[in-house]
Motif scaffolding. Structure first.
Motif: not given
Length: 315
Positions: A246-274
Motif C-alpha cells: 500500500r505504501v508503494r502504491i501510494h508512492a506510485a500514485c504521486e509519480y503518476l500524477k506529478k511526472t510523465d515517466d512511463s508506468i514501467a519506470l514508476i513501477q520499478a521506482r516504487c519497488g515492484f519488480t513484476v
C-alpha cells in the motif's frame, strides 16, 4: 474488569513530495461538508495544522468534542485520533499543513541534540484547539505560512519553512495550560499501540523503493518474522506485506500524477519488480489501473490511501 470494546480507526498515510518537510492542502476543494457520513476517527503519520476560514461544526480530538467556527485552528500531532464534522447542511472551509517535524528540525536547527529532542517532545505532547482572537500570534503565523505556500513565489518554500519553525517554537514555549481550549486532551487521543509498530512503519516508508523483504523488516525491528506478522495483524489488521504494498502504491500514485515517466519506470521506482504484481496491487488499492489513475488526477487528494486499524476505545 470487562474488556474494553474495540472500535475502528483509520490511518491516513501521506508521503512528503521530494525532499520537502511539509506540504499544504489548499483551495476550493477543501470547502466542503466534512465527514458527516463517517462514524470513526482517523490519524496521520505527520503533524497536522488546520485553519478554519469559515463555517461551523464539531472538531473531535480524542474523546472530546469542540465547536469550531471561522478563525479557529488546530495543531494535531501524528498518531492522534481526530475528525471534523460540519454543521448539518452547511459547508466549512479549511486549509491544512502536514509537517515532518523531525525533518524540519534537523534541516533548520543546529542546536544541541538534547534541545531539539525536548522541542519535538513538547510539540508532540498535546493537541491544540484554539481561536484567533485568543491566540493571535499563532493564528497569524499559520495564515502567513498558508499564504506564502499558496502564492508559490521565488524562495516561498524557504520562507514557509522559517515561519513553520517559528510557529512550532511558539507552540513549544506555550505551556499546556496556556491553551485553555485544549485542557484535558493531551493523552487520550493517542492511538493505543506499541511504539514499535510506528517505528516499523517509518522504516518501511523510508525503504519501500528497495527490494525489501520481510526478513529485512524483522531484522530492523529485532524481532522474528512471526512476531512481525502478529503485531501488524493486531494493530493494523493487515499483514506487513500488504502494508508495504500500500505504501508503494501510494508512492506510485504521486509519480503518476506529478511526472510523465512511463508506468514501467514508476513501477520499478516504487519497488515492484513484476508488472503483474504492480498492476494487481494498484487495482486492489485504488480500484482502477495505473493508466486510468493517471487520467483522473482530480481524484488524487480525495482518494488518499487509508489503512483501517483496530484501536482501543477510551484512549
Amino acid at each position: 474488569m470487562a474488556k474494553k470494546k474495540r472500535q475502528m480507526a483509520e490511518y491516513r498515510y501521506y508521503k512528503m513530495p521530494g525532499n520537502a518537510v511539509f506540504f499544504a492542502l489548499q483551495g476550493e476543494r477543501w470547502r466542503q461538508k466534512y465527514e458527516r457520513e463517517i462514524d470513526f476517527l482517523h490519524f496521520h503519520n505527520f503533524l497536522e495544522i488546520g485553519f478554519c476560514y469559515s463555517g461551523s461544526g464539531v472538531m473531535t480530538l480524542g474523546e472530546q468534542d469542540y465547536e469550531y467556527h471561522g478563525g479557529d485552528f488546530t495543531v494535531i500531532p501524528s498518531n492522534y485520533l481526530h475528525t471534523t464534522n460540519s454543521t448539518p447542511g452547511t459547508l466549512s472551509s479549511w486549509e491544512y499543513l502536514f509537517i515532518d517535524v523531525d525533518g524540519l528540525m534537523k534541516k533548520l536547527t543546529d542546536a544541541p541534540p538534547g534541545y531539539v529532542e525536548q522541542l519535538i517532545r513538547r510539540i508532540n505532547s498535546r493537541a491544540v484547539f484554539a481561536g484567533s482572537m485568543e491566540y493571535p500570534r499563532a493564528a497569524q503565523l499559520i495564515r502567513m505560512v498558508l499564504d506564502v505556500t499558496r502564492e508559490k513565489e521565488a524562495f516561498s518554500q524557504e520562507e514557509a519553512e522559517g515561519l513553520i519553525l517559528a510557529l512550532l517554537v511558539e507552540m513549544a514555549r506555550s505551556g499546556e495550560t496556556d491553551w485553555k481550549e485544549a485542557e484535558g486532551i493531551s493523552t487520550e487521543g493517542r492511538v493505543h499501540s506499541d511504539k514499535l509498530i510506528f517505528q516499523i512503519m517509518d522504516y518501511i516508508s523510508g525503504h519501500y523503493s528497495e527490494n525489501l523483504k520481510m526478513s529485512d523488516i524483522a531484522e530492523f525491528a529485532h524481532i522474528s518474522e512471526t512476531h512481525l506478522r502478529r503485531i501488524f495483524s493486531s494493530h493494523l489488521n493487515m499483514s506487513p506485506l500488504e502494508y508495504l504494498n500500500r505504501v508503494r502504491i501510494h508512492a506510485a500514485c504521486e509519480y503518476l500524477k506529478k511526472t510523465d515517466d512511463s508506468i514501467a519506470l514508476i513501477q520499478a521506482r516504487c519497488g515492484f519488480t513484476v508488472s503483474s504484481t504492480f498492476n494487481r496491487n494498484f487495482r486492489r488499492v485504488t480500484g482502477v489501473s495505473p493508466a486510468e489513475w493517471r487520467n483522473r488526477p482530480e481524484n488524487y487528494e480525495r482518494q488518499i490511501l487509508k489503512f483501517r486499524i483496530h484501536s482501543e476505545k477510551g484512549w
